[in-house]
Design an enzyme around this catalytic site. Structure first.
Site, mmCIF file in Angstrom:
data_model
loop_
_atom_site.group_PDB
_atom_site.id
_atom_site.type_symbol
_atom_site.label_atom_id
_atom_site.label_comp_id
_atom_site.label_asym_id
_atom_site.label_seq_id
_atom_site.Cartn_x
_atom_site.Cartn_y
_atom_site.Cartn_z
ATOM 1 N N TYR A 55 60.673 46.965 38.195
ATOM 2 C CA TYR A 55 60.943 47.357 39.572
ATOM 3 C C TYR A 55 61.960 46.395 40.197
ATOM 4 O O TYR A 55 61.615 45.320 40.692
ATOM 5 C CB TYR A 55 59.656 47.375 40.399
ATOM 6 C CG TYR A 55 58.547 48.227 39.810
ATOM 7 C CD1 TYR A 55 58.810 49.236 38.887
ATOM 8 C CD2 TYR A 55 57.219 48.018 40.177
ATOM 9 C CE1 TYR A 55 57.786 50.006 38.351
ATOM 10 C CE2 TYR A 55 56.196 48.794 39.651
ATOM 11 C CZ TYR A 55 56.490 49.771 38.727
ATOM 12 O OH TYR A 55 55.470 50.537 38.196
ATOM 13 N N PRO A 202 49.411 59.084 41.460
ATOM 14 C CA PRO A 202 48.046 59.586 41.651
ATOM 15 C C PRO A 202 47.923 60.810 42.542
ATOM 16 O O PRO A 202 46.869 61.472 42.499
ATOM 17 C CB PRO A 202 47.322 58.388 42.273
ATOM 18 C CG PRO A 202 48.398 57.645 42.999
ATOM 19 C CD PRO A 202 49.622 57.802 42.151
#
Length: 275
Positions: A55, A202
């Site tokens: 990231y 999710p």
């Protein structure tokens, strides 16, 4: 079922965590906003934050350190290694060579300003390097005191079983949500072994394109489809620790509120969960 906490080694964390991937790291107002989001997550009681070397090639780790160091005693920051940055003409690539993994761990220690990475996950299994060599290198760093617990990401049941012959696997981070259950067998294996399962992505696509049943249940709960999706994950198994990510405080607060949503037996059945 325990909704509140789950133990990763000696650390007890709240089951709804935070994924830091979407926090912008460039200078200026957007960075200040990202720092505010990370700090607000901790204020709301979140004590499991997920990041990775990938990231921003370390910039996300540096941002979290700027926002949260010195860290609260109960905060667990999980990071990941095993992806090499682009080197034109080569694009970013998996790299599980032991020397490469050791170097990324050392970089993570410096960027997060810690002496030990409490949860270090192998971001992907490099098919060009024996899995035993990859997790073996992490095990050596664990013995040296630079890693607390070791996890895996995007693994199969067979890879999980192979790794467990060498290391104590503390966590698995695979893609999983209400409408994408490709890794159901991996979650079941983690459930049986008491291994933390951190589903990435999710809530999508359930939040963006909810089915009529998801939308109906969300309306009954006076919740958003994203909140219903997170509640579903928390009901799915006590080892599931969702790590939804966002770059805004409003969305963060909405996600955290999902931890208090309880699905009825009928709602669980309609969403495909057994009691």
């Amino acid at each position: 079922m325990t909704f509140d906490t789950f133990s990763i080694g000696e650390r007890s964390v709240r089951r709804l965590g935070f994924g830091a991937m979407h926090l912008p790291t460039e200078a200026g107002a957007v960075r200040e906003g990202a720092i505010a989001v990370a700090r607000r997550a901790v204020e709301l009681g979140v004590n499991l934050i997920d990041t990775a070397h990938l990231y921003g090639w370390g910039a996300n780790e540096e941002l979290l350190a700027e926002a949260l160091y010195p860290y609260p005693d109960d905060l667990l920051i999980a990071t990941k290694v095993g992806v090499a940055p682009p080197d034109p003409p080569r694009e970013a690539a998996l790299c599980g060579r032991p020397d490469f993994l050791r170097d990324q761990v050392e970089q993570g220690l410096r960027r997060l300003r810690v002496e030990r990475l409490e949860l270090l996950q192998l971001h992907r299994v490099d098919p060009e390097v024996p899995l035993a060599d990859q997790v073996g290198a992490l095990r050596e760093l664990q013995v040296a005191g630079k890693i607390g617990h070791i996890g895996l990401s995007e693994v199969t049941v067979a890879q999980l079983e192979e790794a467990r012959q060498i290391i104590d696997v503390a966590s698995v981070q695979n893609r999983y949500n209400m409408l994408d259950r490709e890794h159901e067998a991996v979650l079941d294996a983690c459930d049986a072994a008491g291994i933390a399962f951190l589903p990435w992505r999710p809530v999508h696509p359930a939040a963006a394109k909810p089915t009529p049943e998801i939308a109906t249940v969300a309306a009954e709960l006076d919740a958003t489809s994203a909140q219903a999706s997170l509640a579903w994950l928390l009901h799915r198994s006590p080892v599931v620790l969702p790590i939804p990510g966002t770059g805004t405080i409003v969305h963060l607060e909405e996600n955290v509120a999902a931890a208090s949503i309880k699905l009825s037996s009928d709602q669980r059945r309609r969403l495909g969960l057994s009691d």
